[in-house]
Scaffold this active site. Sequence first.
Site, PDB file in Angstrom:
ATOM      1  N   GLY A 146      89.872  11.160  42.755  1.00 10.30           N
ATOM      2  CA  GLY A 146      89.659  12.358  43.547  1.00 10.30           C
ATOM      3  C   GLY A 146      90.932  12.774  44.258  1.00 10.30           C
ATOM      4  O   GLY A 146      91.887  12.005  44.386  1.00 10.30           O
ATOM      5  N   CYS A 147      90.944  14.015  44.747  1.00  8.45           N
ATOM      6  CA  CYS A 147      92.167  14.563  45.353  1.00  8.45           C
ATOM      7  C   CYS A 147      92.496  13.899  46.687  1.00  8.45           C
ATOM      8  O   CYS A 147      93.623  13.411  46.888  1.00  8.45           O
ATOM      9  CB  CYS A 147      92.043  16.065  45.497  1.00  8.45           C
ATOM     10  SG  CYS A 147      90.533  16.633  46.327  1.00  8.45           S
ATOM     11  N   TYR A 148      91.549  13.853  47.618  1.00  6.88           N
ATOM     12  CA  TYR A 148      91.789  13.160  48.887  1.00  6.88           C
ATOM     13  C   TYR A 148      92.150  11.697  48.621  1.00  6.88           C
ATOM     14  O   TYR A 148      93.069  11.148  49.238  1.00  6.88           O
ATOM     15  CB  TYR A 148      90.540  13.193  49.765  1.00  6.88           C
ATOM     16  CG  TYR A 148      90.340  14.430  50.600  1.00  6.88           C
ATOM     17  CD1 TYR A 148      91.312  14.868  51.502  1.00  6.88           C
ATOM     18  CD2 TYR A 148      89.152  15.150  50.524  1.00  6.88           C
ATOM     19  CE1 TYR A 148      91.103  15.993  52.286  1.00  6.88           C
ATOM     20  CE2 TYR A 148      88.940  16.278  51.302  1.00  6.88           C
ATOM     21  CZ  TYR A 148      89.909  16.698  52.183  1.00  6.88           C
ATOM     22  OH  TYR A 148      89.700  17.807  52.966  1.00  6.88           O
TER      23      TYR A 148
END
EC number: 1.2.1.38
Length: 338
Positions: A146-148
């Site tokens: 995921g990005c975070y």
Amino acid sequence: MRGYKKPTVSVIGASGYSGAELTKILLRHPSVKLEKLYAHTQAGKKVQDVYPFLDTDAVFESYGGEKDTDIYFLALPHGEASSIVPKLADAGKLVIDLSGDFRLKNPEEHLKYYLKSKDPDAVLTYAMPELFHDEIQQAKAVSNPGCYATSIILGIAPLVKKPLNSALVKSINCSAISGISGAGRSSKVELSFSEMSGNIRAYKVGKHQHTPEILQALDTDTVEPRFDFLFTPMIAPLVRGIYAVLNIQLDKHLPVSQIEKHFKEFYRSAPFVRVRPTMPEIQHVAYTNYCDIHIAESTDNGSAVIVTAIDNLVKGAAGQAVQNMNILLGYDETLGLL
């Protein structure tokens, strides 16, 4: 090379922001051929009518279970990839899934944070190249981070995976700001211009779905964590980018210079991680696959502040997915990304 046949690639879920970013990168990739762009809600529309910046005559199609290309990227909403990935993998296709459907090993954590049950065996290789390069090389289907999670894990991993001078992490308090594109392309009132212009707000404090993913990559979990972890995600009026500030409490003092040297050594073989002597900014990484890291401060009582910046659509999604495809195919992992 004369007679060389490029592997073919298709994208399922190509009309979202991550799907469009994937399309842009794959169109310029020198060693694969982009075949089909599947997007149920946009089926029948020319790709350029939806995204004029994409230089292709392709038309979006509905995905009907086809298995006629070599590689599949899935950029679907959470929950939609779970029935597609196993069929593609069983057919011998290389698969890179950008959703959270196959990231978590613990089905209880998946149910708690994604509000959906899952098969305990529905887990793919967690494909963060900087940490799991060898595992990715051996895989056929992988789960893109995921990005975070990407921005936070990369800013912490050297201190957890390979403790410096036996200094142990006691707690991590992370605040991270994301651009609005991280919420996807669907229309939401709270993400409209009139709501977000000049505004910033926190959400899902301590409950964000990337929390168990982050801890899992750091060799612990939310059930019996080895250290205290608190994550505060925020959204700001940016189109793209994630800016993370990591407040890390160690059990002993480590000078900034030592931490910086340690990070550089840890990421010496990571072409897309840049340990910077100056403070990162979103504009330094926008539209790139880089993660910039800066060791900002370290106090006598063991507190350290580390700041990271990535583009959420590139290093946080499509760029990292192509980086993983390159590894799966045995290519230089930077191919098509510089």
